[in-house]
Design an enzyme around this catalytic site. Structure first.
Site, PDB file in Angstrom:
ATOM      1  N   ARG A  19       0.837  -1.203   0.000  1.00 39.91           N
ATOM      2  CA  ARG A  19       0.000   0.000   0.000  1.00 39.91           C
ATOM      3  C   ARG A  19       0.872   1.253   0.000  1.00 39.91           C
ATOM      4  O   ARG A  19       2.088   1.188   0.166  1.00 39.91           O
ATOM      5  CB  ARG A  19      -0.967   0.004   1.187  1.00 39.91           C
ATOM      6  CG  ARG A  19      -0.298  -0.141   2.544  1.00 39.91           C
ATOM      7  CD  ARG A  19      -1.024   0.599   3.621  1.00 39.91           C
ATOM      8  NE  ARG A  19      -1.019   2.027   3.397  1.00 39.91           N
ATOM      9  CZ  ARG A  19       0.025   2.829   3.665  1.00 39.91           C
ATOM     10  NH1 ARG A  19       1.150   2.346   4.160  1.00 39.91           N
ATOM     11  NH2 ARG A  19      -0.039   4.122   3.424  1.00 39.91           N
ATOM     12  N   GLY A  20       0.180   2.411  -0.154  1.00 40.80           N
ATOM     13  CA  GLY A  20       0.901   3.680  -0.307  1.00 40.80           C
ATOM     14  C   GLY A  20       1.071   3.895  -1.802  1.00 40.80           C
ATOM     15  O   GLY A  20       1.524   2.984  -2.514  1.00 40.80           O
ATOM     16  N   ALA A  21       0.686   5.087  -2.252  1.00 41.86           N
ATOM     17  CA  ALA A  21       0.619   5.315  -3.708  1.00 41.86           C
ATOM     18  C   ALA A  21       1.945   5.062  -4.432  1.00 41.86           C
ATOM     19  O   ALA A  21       1.965   4.514  -5.533  1.00 41.86           O
ATOM     20  CB  ALA A  21       0.127   6.737  -3.966  1.00 41.86           C
ATOM     21  N   GLY A  22       3.053   5.451  -3.834  1.00 45.30           N
ATOM     22  CA  GLY A  22       4.358   5.254  -4.472  1.00 45.30           C
ATOM     23  C   GLY A  22       4.742   3.791  -4.520  1.00 45.30           C
ATOM     24  O   GLY A  22       5.195   3.278  -5.555  1.00 45.30           O
ATOM     25  N   CYS A 128      -2.264   9.756   8.039  1.00 45.81           N
ATOM     26  CA  CYS A 128      -2.009   8.522   7.288  1.00 45.81           C
ATOM     27  C   CYS A 128      -0.522   8.184   7.265  1.00 45.81           C
ATOM     28  O   CYS A 128       0.242   8.655   8.119  1.00 45.81           O
ATOM     29  CB  CYS A 128      -2.577   8.555   5.880  1.00 45.81           C
ATOM     30  SG  CYS A 128      -2.794   6.860   5.230  1.00 45.81           S
ATOM     31  N   ASP A 197      -2.525  10.725  -3.095  1.00 49.99           N
ATOM     32  CA  ASP A 197      -2.766   9.609  -4.013  1.00 49.99           C
ATOM     33  C   ASP A 197      -2.984  10.117  -5.425  1.00 49.99           C
ATOM     34  O   ASP A 197      -2.734   9.407  -6.397  1.00 49.99           O
ATOM     35  CB  ASP A 197      -3.973   8.788  -3.546  1.00 49.99           C
ATOM     36  CG  ASP A 197      -3.633   8.023  -2.272  1.00 49.99           C
ATOM     37  OD1 ASP A 197      -3.698   8.629  -1.187  1.00 49.99           O
ATOM     38  OD2 ASP A 197      -3.259   6.846  -2.374  1.00 49.99           O
ATOM     39  N   ASN A 207      -6.394  12.402  -1.097  1.00 49.98           N
ATOM     40  CA  ASN A 207      -5.555  11.673  -0.135  1.00 49.98           C
ATOM     41  C   ASN A 207      -6.457  10.950   0.864  1.00 49.98           C
ATOM     42  O   ASN A 207      -7.686  11.063   0.815  1.00 49.98           O
ATOM     43  CB  ASN A 207      -4.600  12.648   0.572  1.00 49.98           C
ATOM     44  CG  ASN A 207      -3.503  11.936   1.332  1.00 49.98           C
ATOM     45  OD1 ASN A 207      -2.857  11.022   0.824  1.00 49.98           O
ATOM     46  ND2 ASN A 207      -3.290  12.314   2.581  1.00 49.98           N
ATOM     47  N   LYS A 208      -5.835  10.227   1.761  1.00 50.19           N
ATOM     48  CA  LYS A 208      -6.556   9.390   2.734  1.00 50.19           C
ATOM     49  C   LYS A 208      -7.743  10.119   3.361  1.00 50.19           C
ATOM     50  O   LYS A 208      -7.638  11.286   3.709  1.00 50.19           O
ATOM     51  CB  LYS A 208      -5.569   8.939   3.816  1.00 50.19           C
ATOM     52  CG  LYS A 208      -6.114   8.000   4.872  1.00 50.19           C
ATOM     53  CD  LYS A 208      -6.774   6.763   4.303  1.00 50.19           C
ATOM     54  CE  LYS A 208      -5.872   6.006   3.348  1.00 50.19           C
ATOM     55  NZ  LYS A 208      -6.608   5.037   2.500  1.00 50.19           N
TER      56      LYS A 208
HETATM   57  P1  RI2 Z   1       3.004   7.571  -0.355  1.00 44.56           P
HETATM   58  C1  RI2 Z   1      -1.892   6.152   0.943  1.00 44.56           C
HETATM   59  O1  RI2 Z   1      -3.036   5.422   0.573  1.00 44.56           O
HETATM   60  C2  RI2 Z   1      -2.242   7.339   1.803  1.00 44.56           C
HETATM   61  O2  RI2 Z   1      -3.420   8.006   1.400  1.00 44.56           O
HETATM   62  C3  RI2 Z   1      -0.995   8.168   1.614  1.00 44.56           C
HETATM   63  O3  RI2 Z   1      -1.158   9.509   2.028  1.00 44.56           O
HETATM   64  C4  RI2 Z   1      -0.850   8.036   0.099  1.00 44.56           C
HETATM   65  O4  RI2 Z   1      -1.187   6.678  -0.191  1.00 44.56           O
HETATM   66  C5  RI2 Z   1       0.507   8.357  -0.450  1.00 44.56           C
HETATM   67  O5  RI2 Z   1       1.463   7.476   0.060  1.00 44.56           O
HETATM   68  P2  RI2 Z   1      -3.327   3.890   1.092  1.00 44.56           P
HETATM   69  O6  RI2 Z   1      -2.587   2.994   0.110  1.00 44.56           O
HETATM   70  O7  RI2 Z   1       3.088   7.245  -1.813  1.00 44.56           O
HETATM   71  O8  RI2 Z   1      -2.871   3.737   2.497  1.00 44.56           O
HETATM   72  O9  RI2 Z   1       3.460   8.977  -0.070  1.00 44.56           O
HETATM   73  O10 RI2 Z   1      -4.810   3.739   0.939  1.00 44.56           O
HETATM   74  O11 RI2 Z   1       3.665   6.542   0.516  1.00 44.56           O
END
Ligand code: RI2
Length: 312
Positions: A19-22, A128, A197, A207-208
């Site tokens: 998880r996390g967009a990146g 988040c 995101d 975003n979250k």
């Molecule tokens: P990075 C996450 O989504 C959060 O919303 C976080 O702020 C965003 O992705 C960006 O994350 P989720 O996958 O790429 O937890 O900065 O639903 O790590």
């Protein structure tokens, strides 16, 4: 090292094990690269079809983080201009590796640029778990600034637990609060930093869930809010009027089925993201430099190089 198959990666993204967009974007690029290496095809059109199916499967996993289709687009670009399976395979592998490497560089550069917006003595609020937002905070601490952080819990998936673990391990003084306590502490905060995101052409940040409430609270209290986002989180298709789809996840994340069964008149709603308009955001820190959100169009057109003809 075991190669992960495309369905395996897709499942892990869906279930949020990845998880996390990146991270999602890098995992998709990696899966496409491994798929290209493993795919046997008698002809170039067959190879292209198989790659296309893999790309579609990955993109369908989570609808909101634009980093995912952007990464897939970058890796798949150029598949049309080749003639042989080997040429196509080589191109995919090269572009996937390039995307992964440039993503890591972007995260590092954003940490440096973002850290310079943090002053010695600042108390920061984050919501988040964003690797780039955390990168800025940890880099500020590493460079010797005396900082303190408030981190939210982030119902229902509790990504705040990951955030406080990272901050704790970095040796940063951290306060852990429930999401609804943001307003109670906003007067102790000097700066809000979150990730993204998706960033739309009008500079709105997706975003979250809860980010827009944090932003409203910060604006009312005149606390600056910055967003840390790699350029591949900007959404090209918003130029032609497409909206970002907000993922709504299942009710089990919020309330167990056993409880829901006793509440026949209650429906659980569980959107995973919300939209913060540009006027609530002071700066978006990208690897191409910090920009006011109103400059999102420039990033999409000039940095990502999207042209209107790409949509036709
Ligand atoms: P990075 C996450 O989504 C959060 O919303 C976080 O702020 C965003 O992705 C960006 O994350 P989720 O996958 O790429 O937890 O900065 O639903 O790590």
């Amino acid at each position: 090292m075991k190669l992960m198959s495309v369905p395996e990666t897709a499942e892990k993204i869906k279930s949020m094990e990845i998880r996390g967009a990146g991270r999602i974007a890098r995992a998709a690029a990696e899966a496409l690269r491994d798929h290209a290496l493993a795919t046997q095809a008698a002809s170039y059109p067959v190879f292209k079809t198989k790659m296309g199916q893999a790309a579609d499967l990955l993109v369908a996993t989570r609808p909101t983080a634009v980093s995912l289709p952007n990464a897939v687009h970058m890796v798949m670009a150029g598949l049309d201009g080749v003639k042989t399976v080997e040429e196509a395979r080589f191109g995919v592998v090269q572009r996937a590796d390039q995307f992964i490497q440039s993503s890591h560089h972007a995260v590092e550069n954003i940490a440096r640029f973002g850290a310079s917006h943090i002053r010695d003595g600042d108390t920061i609020l984050t919501h988040c778990n964003s690797e780039v937002a955390l990168g800025c905070i940890i880099e500020a601490h590493r460079s010797g600034k005396d900082i303190e952080v408030f981190a939210t819990e982030v119902r229902p998936r509790n990504q705040g637990y990951i955030t406080i673990r990272a901050l704790n391990d970095a040796g940063i003084k951290t306060n852990f609060i429930v999401d609804s306590a943001v307003r109670s502490f906003i007067n102790d905060i000097d700066l809000v930093i979150v990730g993204a995101d998706a960033v739309t052409v009008n500079g709105a940040v997706v975003n979250k869930i809860g980010t827009s409430m944090v932003a409203h609270t910060a604006k009312e209290a005149r606390v600056n809010m910055i967003v840390a986002a790699e350029t591949y989180k900007f959404a090209p298709r918003t130029i032609i009027g497409e909206f970002i789809q907000i993922e709504e996840r299942g009710p089990d994340e919020v309330l167990p089925e056993a409880v829901r069964k006793t509440l026949p008149n209650v429906t659980v709603r569980n959107p995973a993201f919300d939209v913060t308009p540009a006027e609530f955001i002071d700066l978006i820190v990208t690897e191409a430099g910090a920009i006011p959100p109103q400059m999102a169009y420039v990033i999409i057109k000039e940095h990502l190089g999207w042209d209107i003809t790409e949509f036709t």
